[in-house]
Design an enzyme around this catalytic site. Structure first.
Site, short mmCIF file in Angstrom:
data_model
loop_
_atom_site.label_atom_id
_atom_site.label_comp_id
_atom_site.label_asym_id
_atom_site.label_seq_id
_atom_site.Cartn_x
_atom_site.Cartn_y
_atom_site.Cartn_z
CG HIS A 1 -0.27 -0.23 2.51
ND1 HIS A 1 0.58 0.68 3.09
CD2 HIS A 1 -0.32 -1.29 3.37
CE1 HIS A 1 1.02 0.22 4.24
NE2 HIS A 1 0.50 -0.99 4.43
N GLY B 1 1.83 3.22 2.22
CA GLY B 1 2.82 3.28 3.29
C GLY B 1 4.12 2.62 2.87
CG HIS B 2 4.29 -1.57 2.16
ND1 HIS B 2 3.00 -2.06 2.07
CD2 HIS B 2 4.81 -2.16 3.27
CE1 HIS B 2 2.76 -2.90 3.05
NE2 HIS B 2 3.85 -2.98 3.80
CD GLN C 1 6.92 -11.38 10.39
OE1 GLN C 1 8.09 -11.36 10.02
NE2 GLN C 1 6.12 -10.35 10.26
CD GLN D 1 7.58 5.59 14.73
OE1 GLN D 1 8.76 5.40 14.40
NE2 GLN D 1 7.18 5.58 15.98
#
Length: 258
Positions: free
Chosen positions: A4, A6-7, A31, A118
């Site tokens: 998205h 953000g990436h 994970q 972040q």
């Protein structure tokens, strides 16, 4: 995976400082715990590759599980302190899985710098810790959380939200802002109790019925993610994990003096 904006903001930041950017696309099984969403986690490599190509990425490293964890694989990188954070207690396998796969990616690609968002503040702190402790020759660059217009932090898991849940989800960010407002109002008179900040966050979340479970609200040192009992003018990081319907949402914000 399931990229998205953000990436893609991290890709743009990397391209502004480097001639060549490698993007890894890998849903890392190490994970995920057994009850988590490894099997249903969105995978859309063709679309991801198209988005990355538009931004100017010319190399994508998209291994499968056998390539990353072959027969007899038996090595892990551990960060015990982060397993004791609130996110670590909520997801016991998470930090070991993250720092192990990132160490492997760093060794394979040999980057000069690695870019993270972040929104995953504790993950960023854990990776910085491992890079420093193991003398890795790279810079860890953390970009700001990218949000939708209504404040919801962008996440691949947002695709799981129903229309009603999506409408309710911005309460997560509003709750962090409520905690920050209380801290800024009171810190002029002296340090503010972490319990009071948590209470302000929780009160805002209580106003949204579709936020069915608050797994934690944590008030921590932004560098170490160790819990604080009170917060002075130096500030803190406040993070939380909630369930909106069946979707686990995380968010955080650094509280800094205005």
């Amino acid at each position: 995976g399931a990229l998205h904006d953000g990436h893609l903001s991290l890709v743009r930041s990397a391209l502004s400082s480097h001639d060549h950017v490698v993007s890894s696309v890998f849903v890392n099984p190490a994970q995920f715990a057994a009850h988590e969403d490894l099997g249903s986690y969105p995978r859309q490599l063709e679309r991801d590759a198209e988005l990355l190509g538009r931004e100017g990425v010319r190399l994508i490293f998209a291994p499968d599980e056998k390539e990353m964890y072959g027969p007899g694989y038996n090595s892990l990188v551990d960060v015990p302190g982060f397993r004791r954070t609130r996110e670590g207690m909520a997801r016991p396998k998470f930090f070991t899985g993250v720092v192990t796969v990132c160490t492997k990616l760093f060794n394979i690609v040999r980057p000069d710098a690695a870019y993270f968002g972040q929104k995953d503040a504790a993950q960023c702190a854990a990776i910085r810790r491992v890079v420093q402790d193991l003398n890795m020759d790279l810079d860890v660059v953390v970009g700001p959380t990218v949000r939708e217009a209504d404040g919801l932090a962008m996440s691949s898991r947002n695709a799981y939200l129903s229309p009603e849940e999506r409408e309710a989800a911005p309460a997560v960010h509003r709750s962090l802002r409520a905690g920050r407002a209380l801290w800024r109002e009171r810190v002029r008179a002296g340090p503010v109790a972490a319990d009071d900040i948590r209470a302000a966050v929780a009160k805002e979340l209580e106003g949204e019925p579709l936020i069915g479970e608050v797994q934690y609200v944590s008030v921590d040192d932004p560098e170490t993610m160790e819990p604080l009992e009170e917060v002075g003018e130096a500030g803190c990081n406040v993070s939380l994990a909630v369930k909106c319907g069946k979707v686990r949402l995380i968010d955080n914000e650094d509280y800094k003096a205005p």
